[in-house]
Design a protein around this motif. Structure first.
Motif, PDB file in Angstrom:
ATOM      1  N   ALA A 320       1.018  -1.296   0.033  1.00 57.53           N
ATOM      2  CA  ALA A 320      -0.122  -0.158   0.140  1.00 57.53           C
ATOM      3  C   ALA A 320       0.964   1.305   0.188  1.00 57.53           C
ATOM      4  O   ALA A 320       2.278   1.156   0.297  1.00 57.53           O
ATOM      5  CB  ALA A 320      -1.010   0.102   1.194  1.00 57.53           C
ATOM      6  N   VAL A 321       0.257   2.213  -0.626  1.00 58.31           N
ATOM      7  CA  VAL A 321       1.061   3.534  -0.379  1.00 58.31           C
ATOM      8  C   VAL A 321       0.222   4.366   0.358  1.00 58.31           C
ATOM      9  O   VAL A 321      -1.004   4.667  -0.009  1.00 58.31           O
ATOM     10  CB  VAL A 321       1.336   4.285  -1.920  1.00 58.31           C
ATOM     11  N   VAL A 322       0.964   5.158   1.155  1.00 59.14           N
ATOM     12  CA  VAL A 322      -0.013   6.423   2.178  1.00 59.14           C
ATOM     13  C   VAL A 322       0.779   7.649   2.232  1.00 59.14           C
ATOM     14  O   VAL A 322       2.125   7.414   1.856  1.00 59.14           O
ATOM     15  CB  VAL A 322      -0.185   5.692   3.678  1.00 59.14           C
ATOM     16  N   VAL A 323       0.015   8.517   2.602  1.00 56.09           N
ATOM     17  CA  VAL A 323       0.802   9.850   2.867  1.00 56.09           C
ATOM     18  C   VAL A 323       0.625  10.282   4.182  1.00 56.09           C
ATOM     19  O   VAL A 323      -0.682  10.210   4.868  1.00 56.09           O
ATOM     20  CB  VAL A 323      -0.047  10.763   2.080  1.00 56.09           C
ATOM     21  N   VAL A 324       1.532  10.618   5.017  1.00 56.47           N
ATOM     22  CA  VAL A 324       1.586  10.935   6.316  1.00 56.47           C
ATOM     23  C   VAL A 324       0.942  12.487   6.436  1.00 56.47           C
ATOM     24  O   VAL A 324       1.576  13.383   5.943  1.00 56.47           O
ATOM     25  CB  VAL A 324       3.032  10.911   7.008  1.00 56.47           C
ATOM     26  N   THR A 325      -0.184  12.773   7.147  1.00 52.26           N
ATOM     27  CA  THR A 325      -0.883  14.010   6.979  1.00 52.26           C
ATOM     28  C   THR A 325      -0.332  14.804   8.338  1.00 52.26           C
ATOM     29  O   THR A 325       0.547  14.335   8.988  1.00 52.26           O
ATOM     30  CB  THR A 325      -2.313  13.886   7.139  1.00 52.26           C
ATOM     31  N   SER A 326      -1.024  15.930   8.326  1.00 53.27           N
ATOM     32  CA  SER A 326      -0.559  16.930   9.207  1.00 53.27           C
ATOM     33  C   SER A 326      -1.214  16.483  10.672  1.00 53.27           C
ATOM     34  O   SER A 326      -0.827  16.908  11.740  1.00 53.27           O
ATOM     35  CB  SER A 326      -1.359  18.391   9.009  1.00 53.27           C
ATOM     36  N   SER A 327      -2.035  15.518  10.686  1.00 57.83           N
ATOM     37  CA  SER A 327      -2.424  14.921  12.052  1.00 57.83           C
ATOM     38  C   SER A 327      -1.392  13.896  12.463  1.00 57.83           C
ATOM     39  O   SER A 327      -1.747  13.312  13.633  1.00 57.83           O
ATOM     40  CB  SER A 327      -3.640  13.910  11.762  1.00 57.83           C
ATOM     41  N   GLY A 328      -0.257  13.642  11.799  1.00 60.40           N
ATOM     42  CA  GLY A 328       0.842  13.036  12.506  1.00 60.40           C
ATOM     43  C   GLY A 328       0.759  11.734  12.228  1.00 60.40           C
ATOM     44  O   GLY A 328       1.156  10.992  12.989  1.00 60.40           O
ATOM     45  N   GLY A 329       0.126  11.044  11.194  1.00 55.52           N
ATOM     46  CA  GLY A 329      -0.235   9.804  10.968  1.00 55.52           C
ATOM     47  C   GLY A 329      -1.011   9.435   9.487  1.00 55.52           C
ATOM     48  O   GLY A 329      -0.921  10.624   8.722  1.00 55.52           O
ATOM     49  N   ARG A 334      -9.044   1.324   7.444  1.00 59.28           N
ATOM     50  CA  ARG A 334     -10.035   1.929   8.657  1.00 59.28           C
ATOM     51  C   ARG A 334      -9.051   1.775   9.911  1.00 59.28           C
ATOM     52  O   ARG A 334      -9.775   1.422  11.061  1.00 59.28           O
ATOM     53  CB  ARG A 334     -11.106   0.749   8.818  1.00 59.28           C
ATOM     54  N   VAL A 335      -7.913   1.722  10.056  1.00 57.30           N
ATOM     55  CA  VAL A 335      -7.076   2.005  10.977  1.00 57.30           C
ATOM     56  C   VAL A 335      -6.099   3.158  10.915  1.00 57.30           C
ATOM     57  O   VAL A 335      -5.566   3.424   9.909  1.00 57.30           O
ATOM     58  CB  VAL A 335      -6.181   0.685  11.350  1.00 57.30           C
ATOM     59  N   PHE A 336      -6.096   4.028  11.864  1.00 63.71           N
ATOM     60  CA  PHE A 336      -5.243   5.415  11.921  1.00 63.71           C
ATOM     61  C   PHE A 336      -4.018   5.076  12.799  1.00 63.71           C
ATOM     62  O   PHE A 336      -3.867   4.628  13.811  1.00 63.71           O
ATOM     63  CB  PHE A 336      -6.083   6.598  12.727  1.00 63.71           C
ATOM     64  N   TYR A 337      -3.011   5.088  12.172  1.00 69.30           N
ATOM     65  CA  TYR A 337      -1.593   4.853  12.839  1.00 69.30           C
ATOM     66  C   TYR A 337      -0.634   6.261  12.552  1.00 69.30           C
ATOM     67  O   TYR A 337      -0.700   7.113  11.838  1.00 69.30           O
ATOM     68  CB  TYR A 337      -0.555   4.030  11.759  1.00 69.30           C
ATOM     69  N   THR A 338      -0.316   6.541  13.758  1.00 69.45           N
ATOM     70  CA  THR A 338       0.723   7.544  14.079  1.00 69.45           C
ATOM     71  C   THR A 338       2.064   7.091  13.461  1.00 69.45           C
ATOM     72  O   THR A 338       2.507   6.186  13.479  1.00 69.45           O
ATOM     73  CB  THR A 338       0.852   7.963  15.611  1.00 69.45           C
ATOM     74  N   ALA A 339       2.902   8.215  13.203  1.00 66.85           N
ATOM     75  CA  ALA A 339       4.243   8.122  12.464  1.00 66.85           C
ATOM     76  C   ALA A 339       5.155   9.451  13.137  1.00 66.85           C
ATOM     77  O   ALA A 339       4.584  10.425  13.336  1.00 66.85           O
ATOM     78  CB  ALA A 339       3.948   8.150  10.846  1.00 66.85           C
ATOM     79  N   PRO A 340       6.391   9.188  13.083  1.00 63.18           N
ATOM     80  CA  PRO A 340       7.255  10.150  13.470  1.00 63.18           C
ATOM     81  C   PRO A 340       6.801  11.426  12.604  1.00 63.18           C
ATOM     82  O   PRO A 340       6.493  11.401  11.422  1.00 63.18           O
ATOM     83  CB  PRO A 340       8.638   9.680  13.070  1.00 63.18           C
TER      84      PRO A 340
END
Length: 507
Positions: A320-329, A334-340
């Motif tokens: 999968a390809v995702v974009v880390v948003t300004s929400s920090g993840g 249907r699962v929100f993950y935080t990222a550095p």
């Protein structure tokens, strides 16, 4: 043997022996008692002849004689799957004066005989010969009935189970998600590499669950991936017909045996609670290893017929390809993950395994996250949260009041002690002070790497019905901020070493 009728062969043997030996001796040599011999002397007919004369019911009149053709047979012809007890209840309601309840066994016998002579054709199970090295089978089995808990929390899990049909060699591993292709690919490859060889054919029904409620193109994609997985190991891919469990019977029965062994091992262990998931995984692997030790001889025969492994494993994950948003993840399935926070605005390539996410920036590995599961309710807009407070604590420290209504606030706390501390402070302090203190505690746990020690200290404070003093805890755990005492180190002279060497030589 007492209680067991004699056979025609025994009766003939007794009659032959009775001509040369006394009754008691002939009876003992024939395998029955002297009293049975006495009855046989009085009535020398064979047991089969007496049974034919007695007929059914031991001489009692059949209460269904006049009801059989008129009442029972039409019911069976219309609905052959009717149970005898259902027919009996219906007859008792319509003919209460007959007292048919006591004749249940008679009706069951007659219905069984009618079905044998006039009933529908039944499905025949064709037992198979399984040559060594021919077939390996995969399946998933639900293990919630084992009641396993991790640190007191019930573990909702399955086991992936692989079996070599000929030798009975097994491999099993804990699966936290559903019966997905990822779990199948990972479990199957781990099994083959643990075995060190491949069977000629692999059979599975696990993909049937993955196909449920999927679009046609998704089904075709999963089928292609499954076929590519088997092709990589030069195995012929097969699947049993959906809903026909006995076609996978060589592993269906072993699923039950495996769970029985695990249940007994848990009883012997004295507890079904494990400190960590890895502890439970090791427990399962140990039980399977003990079983495989009993199959060494059969496995030695089968190993000569198995194929060699390829040079490497193949894909056992989803991309999968995702974009880390300004929400920090980022949100994925249907699962929100935080990222550095340093990755905000970046596109990451994610590999989804059953238990983790491996995140890559371009071709470089960035970080690993535990995999979350979406809410079971399935309501639109609901998401699960996988949160690491270390990812957001730098920003949260600058805006501590955001903690009060944070969407994933309950998932932010790394241990139960922190959640308990927040609940206590939220009740007894104003919101501003509670948020500032709680964020300060999280920052202290992160910056001083004292999460476990701080959690123990918070538990002791709360048990004493007090609230934590942030300043006191900072002075206790902030080692970098404490003054380091001067330590004077006196180096020994070379003469001191000479004296030590001389004393050692003299001894």
């Amino acid at each position: 043997m007492p209680g067991k009728p004699i056979t025609d062969q025994q009766a003939r043997l007794y009659m032959r022996l009775n001509k040369k030996h006394p009754r008691e001796t002939a009876a003992a040599m024939s395998g029955f008692s002297a009293s049975t011999a006495f009855r046989l002397d009085k009535d020398p007919r064979l047991p089969s002849e007496k049974k034919a004369q007695r007929g059914h019911g031991g001489g009692r009149p059949d209460p269904f004689t006049d009801l059989w053709e008129s009442e029972v047979v039409p019911l069976l012809e219309r609905a052959p799957n009717l149970r005898p007890v259902t027919i009996l209840r219906d007859l008792c309601l319509r003919y209460p004066e007959r007292e048919l309840t006591a004749a249940r066994r008679t009706l069951e016998r007659r219905v069984r005989e009618w079905k044998a002579a006039h009933g529908p054709q039944q499905e025949v199970i064709f037992r198979q010969n399984h040559p060594p090295g021919r077939q390996g089978m995969s399946d998933f089995t639900d293990c919630r009935s084992l009641g396993v808990t991790i640190a007191g929390v019930p573990l909702d899990h399955r086991l992936y189970h692989f079996v070599l049909v000929y030798s009975g060699w097994e491999h099993g591993e804990v699966v936290l998600g559903g019966e997905s292709f990822t779990a199948l690919a990972s479990g199957l490859q781990n099994a083959l590499w643990s075995l060190g060889a491949c069977p000629i054919e692999h059979r599975s029904d696990s993909l049937s669950a993955a196909f449920t409620n999927r679009a046609d193109e998704t089904q075709e994609d999963l089928t292609r991936r499954y076929e590519a997985l088997c092709a990589h190991y030069q195995m012929t891919p097969t699947r049993n017909n959906r809903g026909v469990a006995h076609e996978n019977g060589s592993i269906e029965s072993r699923n039950g045996h495996l769970k029985d062994r695990l249940e007994q091992a848990l009883l012997l262990r004295g507890s079904d609670d494990f400190a960590t998931l890895d502890d439970y995984r090791r427990f399962v692997a140990e039980q399977i290893s003990r079983h495989n030790a009993l199959r060494r001889q059969e496995l030695a025969v089968e190993m000569d017929h198995l194929r060699a492994l390829p040079q490497r494993k193949t894909t056992d994950y989803d991309d999968a390809v995702v974009v880390v948003t300004s929400s920090g993840g980022f949100t994925l399935r249907r699962v929100f993950y935080t990222a550095p926070s340093t990755y905000i605005g970046h596109r990451l390539r994610v590999r989804l395994y059953d238990d983790r996410l491996e995140c890559y920036l371009a071709s470089s590995h960035a970080f690993t996250l535990p995999r979350g599961r979406p809410p079971s309710s399935g309501k639109s807009g609901q998401h699960a949260h996988v949160v690491d407070y270390r990812h957001v604590i730098h920003s949260l420290r600058r805006k501590p009041q955001a903690l009060a209504n944070l969407v994933y606030r309950d998932q932010l706390f790394p241990r139960a002690a922190f959640a308990r501390t927040w609940q206590a402070m939220n009740k007894r302090l104003d919101q501003r002070t509670a948020c500032k203190t709680m964020v300060g505690l999280l920052w202290l746990a992160h910056s001083c790497a004292c999460e476990a020690e701080l959690a123990l200290a918070l538990e002791m404070i709360l048990d004493a019905r007090k609230l934590p003093d942030l300043a006191a805890l900072q002075s206790r755990f902030d080692v970098a901020g404490n003054s380091v005492p001067d330590i004077e180190v006196v180096l020994p002279t070379a003469a001191d070493y000479d004296r030590l060497l001389t004393a050692g030589a003299m001894q």
